[in-house]
Motif scaffolding. Sequence first.
Motif, mmCIF file in Angstrom:
data_model
loop_
_atom_site.group_PDB
_atom_site.id
_atom_site.type_symbol
_atom_site.label_atom_id
_atom_site.label_comp_id
_atom_site.label_asym_id
_atom_site.label_seq_id
_atom_site.Cartn_x
_atom_site.Cartn_y
_atom_site.Cartn_z
ATOM 1 N N ILE A 199 3.306 6.316 -0.762
ATOM 2 C CA ILE A 199 2.118 7.170 -0.798
ATOM 3 C C ILE A 199 1.816 7.603 -2.232
ATOM 4 C CG2 ILE A 199 1.238 9.443 -0.111
ATOM 5 C CD1 ILE A 199 2.696 8.998 2.564
ATOM 6 N N GLU A 200 2.864 7.958 -2.977
ATOM 7 C CA GLU A 200 2.659 8.389 -4.361
ATOM 8 C C GLU A 200 2.136 7.256 -5.234
ATOM 9 O OE1 GLU A 200 6.194 10.152 -5.878
ATOM 10 O OE2 GLU A 200 6.107 11.835 -4.490
ATOM 11 N N ASN A 201 2.508 6.028 -4.926
ATOM 12 C CA ASN A 201 2.125 4.897 -5.755
ATOM 13 C C ASN A 201 0.813 4.250 -5.335
ATOM 14 O OD1 ASN A 201 4.433 5.225 -7.275
ATOM 15 N ND2 ASN A 201 5.628 3.831 -6.014
ATOM 16 N N GLU A 202 0.129 4.825 -4.348
ATOM 17 C CA GLU A 202 -1.146 4.253 -3.916
ATOM 18 C C GLU A 202 -2.159 4.315 -5.045
ATOM 19 O OE1 GLU A 202 -3.034 5.684 -0.426
ATOM 20 O OE2 GLU A 202 -1.511 4.863 0.883
ATOM 21 N N THR A 203 -2.953 3.284 -5.119
ATOM 22 C CA THR A 203 -3.934 3.218 -6.210
ATOM 23 C C THR A 203 -5.365 3.349 -5.708
ATOM 24 O OG1 THR A 203 -3.957 0.818 -6.010
ATOM 25 C CG2 THR A 203 -2.436 1.771 -7.615
ATOM 26 N N GLU A 204 -5.534 3.677 -4.437
ATOM 27 C CA GLU A 204 -6.883 3.800 -3.896
ATOM 28 C C GLU A 204 -7.603 4.963 -4.570
ATOM 29 O OE1 GLU A 204 -9.074 4.198 0.420
ATOM 30 O OE2 GLU A 204 -6.957 3.752 0.309
ATOM 31 N N ASP A 205 -8.844 4.744 -4.913
ATOM 32 C CA ASP A 205 -9.631 5.751 -5.626
ATOM 33 C C ASP A 205 -10.399 6.599 -4.619
ATOM 34 O OD1 ASP A 205 -10.853 7.157 -7.655
ATOM 35 O OD2 ASP A 205 -12.387 5.636 -8.026
ATOM 36 N N PHE A 206 -10.211 7.911 -4.678
ATOM 37 C CA PHE A 206 -10.857 8.811 -3.733
ATOM 38 C C PHE A 206 -11.946 9.646 -4.398
ATOM 39 C CE2 PHE A 206 -6.696 8.094 -1.759
ATOM 40 C CZ PHE A 206 -7.113 7.653 -0.523
ATOM 41 N N THR A 207 -12.575 9.143 -5.459
ATOM 42 C CA THR A 207 -13.633 9.900 -6.118
ATOM 43 C C THR A 207 -14.937 9.722 -5.356
ATOM 44 O OG1 THR A 207 -14.088 8.040 -7.579
ATOM 45 C CG2 THR A 207 -12.587 9.729 -8.407
ATOM 46 N N VAL A 208 -15.729 10.769 -5.353
ATOM 47 C CA VAL A 208 -17.011 10.759 -4.655
ATOM 48 C C VAL A 208 -18.099 10.468 -5.682
ATOM 49 C CG1 VAL A 208 -18.586 12.132 -3.263
ATOM 50 C CG2 VAL A 208 -16.140 12.443 -3.019
#
Length: 141
Positions: free
Chosen positions: A57-66
């Motif tokens: 979970i810490e290493n996830e690279t998915e971008d959650f910017t709006v």
Amino acid sequence: MSDDWDSVTVIRKRPQSTNPQVVRSEAALNAARRTGAQIVTEKKTSAGYDAAKMGKIENETEDFTVPKVSLTVSKAIQQARAAKGLTQKDLATKINEKQTIVNEYEAGKAINPNQQILGKMERVLGVKLRGQNIGAPLGGK
């Protein structure tokens, strides 16, 4: 046959407890060792914590910017509105929206910019606000 009346049959005798006893003190553990009780040691984990999953979970690279209105679009709206001599309230009235929405678009704070609102602003201001050449005059028919 008379012997049958003298004998006693016990039904539902409780077996000895099979549930393990949890011992927290060293003294109780030593007492169990002296009596010869079976001792099982288990490592306690904290409420479903799995270090491997947490690392993933810490290493996830998915971008959650709006997505927000870009700076070039907000500047184009401000300049076109000023060139037409309109206030934010006037522009909001012409596009049938609230003044706060025009303010958010000009400040670059509008979240998930609505293409319909940008289209209305383009028609009223006569300036491109979407696609390429943002800020260029609209090519009329």
